[in-house]
Design a protein around this motif. Structure first.
Motif, PDB file in Angstrom:
ATOM      1  N   ALA A 163      -0.619  -6.581  -8.555  1.00 49.08           N
ATOM      2  CA  ALA A 163      -2.025  -6.349  -8.215  1.00 49.08           C
ATOM      3  C   ALA A 163      -2.171  -5.124  -7.302  1.00 49.08           C
ATOM      4  N   CYS A 164      -1.307  -5.028  -6.300  1.00 49.17           N
ATOM      5  CA  CYS A 164      -1.332  -3.854  -5.400  1.00 49.17           C
ATOM      6  C   CYS A 164      -1.144  -2.566  -6.187  1.00 49.17           C
ATOM      7  N   SER A 165      -0.169  -2.597  -7.090  1.00 49.76           N
ATOM      8  CA  SER A 165       0.163  -1.407  -7.867  1.00 49.76           C
ATOM      9  C   SER A 165      -0.994  -0.983  -8.774  1.00 49.76           C
ATOM     10  N   ASN A 172      -5.431   6.266  -7.100  1.00 49.57           N
ATOM     11  CA  ASN A 172      -4.581   7.443  -6.931  1.00 49.57           C
ATOM     12  C   ASN A 172      -4.014   7.542  -5.505  1.00 49.57           C
ATOM     13  N   VAL A 173      -3.531   6.387  -5.007  1.00 51.73           N
ATOM     14  CA  VAL A 173      -2.863   6.349  -3.704  1.00 51.73           C
ATOM     15  C   VAL A 173      -1.499   5.681  -3.898  1.00 51.73           C
ATOM     16  N   SER A 174      -0.649   5.744  -2.876  1.00 52.82           N
ATOM     17  CA  SER A 174       0.645   5.056  -2.981  1.00 52.82           C
ATOM     18  C   SER A 174       0.420   3.560  -2.797  1.00 52.82           C
ATOM     19  N   SER A 175       1.342   2.752  -3.320  1.00 56.66           N
ATOM     20  CA  SER A 175       1.138   1.299  -3.306  1.00 56.66           C
ATOM     21  C   SER A 175       1.070   0.738  -1.888  1.00 56.66           C
ATOM     22  N   ASP A 176       1.728   1.398  -0.917  1.00 59.83           N
ATOM     23  CA  ASP A 176       1.663   0.868   0.451  1.00 59.83           C
ATOM     24  C   ASP A 176       0.337   1.179   1.144  1.00 59.83           C
ATOM     25  N   ALA A 177      -0.547   1.915   0.446  1.00 61.87           N
ATOM     26  CA  ALA A 177      -1.890   2.160   0.977  1.00 61.87           C
ATOM     27  C   ALA A 177      -2.844   1.006   0.654  1.00 61.87           C
ATOM     28  N   VAL A 178      -2.353   0.049  -0.138  1.00 64.80           N
ATOM     29  CA  VAL A 178      -3.169  -1.113  -0.516  1.00 64.80           C
ATOM     30  C   VAL A 178      -2.620  -2.346   0.191  1.00 64.80           C
ATOM     31  N   ALA A 198      -9.223  -7.095  -0.016  1.00 63.98           N
ATOM     32  CA  ALA A 198      -8.200  -6.038   0.039  1.00 63.98           C
ATOM     33  C   ALA A 198      -8.768  -4.766   0.658  1.00 63.98           C
ATOM     34  N   LYS A 199      -7.860  -4.013   1.265  1.00 58.38           N
ATOM     35  CA  LYS A 199      -8.226  -2.726   1.862  1.00 58.38           C
ATOM     36  C   LYS A 199      -7.361  -1.637   1.238  1.00 58.38           C
ATOM     37  N   VAL A 200      -7.954  -0.444   1.109  1.00 55.08           N
ATOM     38  CA  VAL A 200      -7.228   0.716   0.602  1.00 55.08           C
ATOM     39  C   VAL A 200      -7.314   1.813   1.650  1.00 55.08           C
ATOM     40  N   LYS A 201      -6.148   2.350   2.011  1.00 59.10           N
ATOM     41  CA  LYS A 201      -6.123   3.425   3.005  1.00 59.10           C
ATOM     42  C   LYS A 201      -6.373   4.755   2.306  1.00 59.10           C
ATOM     43  N   VAL A 202      -7.441   5.413   2.665  1.00 63.04           N
ATOM     44  CA  VAL A 202      -7.786   6.722   2.105  1.00 63.04           C
ATOM     45  C   VAL A 202      -7.850   7.695   3.274  1.00 63.04           C
ATOM     46  N   GLN A 203      -6.942   8.683   3.258  1.00 61.79           N
ATOM     47  CA  GLN A 203      -6.742   9.559   4.421  1.00 61.79           C
ATOM     48  C   GLN A 203      -6.481   8.683   5.640  1.00 61.79           C
ATOM     49  N   PRO A 208     -12.807  -1.092   2.043  1.00 64.63           N
ATOM     50  CA  PRO A 208     -12.701  -2.199   1.089  1.00 64.63           C
ATOM     51  C   PRO A 208     -12.345  -1.693  -0.306  1.00 64.63           C
ATOM     52  N   ALA A 209     -11.459  -2.426  -0.989  1.00 63.17           N
ATOM     53  CA  ALA A 209     -10.988  -2.005  -2.319  1.00 63.17           C
ATOM     54  C   ALA A 209     -12.145  -1.803  -3.288  1.00 63.17           C
ATOM     55  N   TYR A 210     -13.128  -2.691  -3.235  1.00 58.74           N
ATOM     56  CA  TYR A 210     -14.274  -2.572  -4.148  1.00 58.74           C
ATOM     57  C   TYR A 210     -14.999  -1.241  -3.954  1.00 58.74           C
TER      58      TYR A 210
END
Length: 333
Positions: A163-165, A172-178, A198-203, A208-210
């Motif tokens: 799911a993370c992947s 378009n981020v690395s899997s550890d950004a999720v 879920a959270k996604v790290k952008v910069q 939130p992932a959504y």
């Protein structure tokens, strides 16, 4: 150096174990300064194969690996162990009904649970990988009444990693950004991969992932079915089941038990449901979001659940109740 810990892997001549053993023996799971005794347990016809695996482990010349013990006897395999990774199970054969599969596996995990009860340390951490993993884990736990239920867990980390992947590739981020995706329920096609929390790290921001994915239809449709059906897709393409990714997930799961989860993060694992979290019936092994500290997991409670999620969580719980009841019938026979 610390005293060596004793770790048993069942189904040790199989392909998941073949991908797993090197990582454990070189210190990726239990620590870079933790010596290990590996006990490789399998059925008698696989002992010649185990001899080859032992030779390869010896030939790796790994400083942490103190001893490798191949065996087909549970009293040797489970003696004084600190950790058990139960990979071996009866695979589903063509034309086999799920009920037949459950019956065969109840016999295996009843035997292994009883052996854990009799021979293992009471502090042993038991991870069940062999499918149907949740119900096999429950049977093993019930067959080992002197070991706390909390010491048993089953693998849904592979689904979690999938799911993370999927989210990472979409963003378009690395899997550890999720972080903080959740797998609810059964390790089967009814599982519910949930990214509402879920959270996604952008910069430098965690969003939130959504909000980052910006495609609700994908997150509620193809994303869920892709994760649910990924194991079947791998088998179709590779003609063999997931081994490398399963081994990586096993390592992630056991390392988190040993060393804890990061602050502010939770991971997914199948653990004992006491009947007081998210409306999940009691006496199931159900995959929840958990955080881990001092080798003890705790369900992350109080997350808001919408109607869409609740329906999915209830459906996978219903499947687990049915599996459990069928398995318990076999257990009592």
């Amino acid at each position: 150096m610390a005293e060596p810990i004793r770790v048993v892997i069942t189904g040790a001549a199989g392909q998941i174990a073949y991908s797993l053993l090197y990582s454990i023996a070189k210190g990726d799971v239990f620590g870079k300064d933790q010596p290990i005794v590996l006990i490789l347990l399998d059925i008698p016809p696989m002992l010649p194969v185990l001899d080859g695996v032992v030779m390869e482990l010896q030939d790796c010349a790994l400083p942490l690996l103190r001893e490798v013990i191949p065996t087909d006897k549970v009293e040797v395999g489970f003696k004084d162990i600190d950790a058990a990774i139960l990979v071996g199970s009866m695979p589903r054969k063509e034309g086999m009904e799920r009920k037949d599969l459950l019956k065969a596996n109840v016999a295996i995990f009843k035997t292994q649970g009883a052996a854990l009860d009799k021979y293992a340390k009471k502090t042993v951490k038991v991870l069940v990988v062999g499918n149907p993993a949740n119900t096999n884990c429950l049977i093993a736990s019930k067959s080992a009444p002197s070991i706390p239920k909390e010491n048993f867990s089953c693998l849904t980390r592979l689904d979690h990693n999938r799911a993370c992947s999927q989210v990472a590739m979409r963003c378009n981020v690395s899997s550890d950004a999720v972080k903080n995706v959740i797998i609810w329920g059964n390790h089967s096609s009814t599982q519910y991969p949930d990214v509402h929390h879920a959270k996604v790290k952008v910069q430098d921001s965690e969003l939130p992932a959504y909000d980052v994915v910006k495609d609700d239809a994908w997150l509620r449709g193809p994303f869920i079915s892709t994760v649910q059906q990924r194991g079947a897709a791998v088998i179709k393409a590779r003609k063999l089941s997931s081994a490398m990714s399963a081994a990586k997930a096993i390592c992630d799961h056991m390392r988190d038990i040993w060393f804890g989860t990061k602050e502010g993060e939770f991971i997914s694992m199948g653990v004992y449901a006491a009947g007081n979290s998210y409306g999940v019936p009691q006496d199931l092994m159900y995959s929840f979001p958990v955080c881990i500290k001092n080798k003890m997991w705790k369900i992350v409670d109080g997350l808001p659940i919408n109607d869409f999620s609740q329906a999915k969580m209830d459906a996978t719980a219903a499947e687990l109740v049915e599996e459990r009841d069928t398995a318990l019938d076999f257990l009592s026979q």
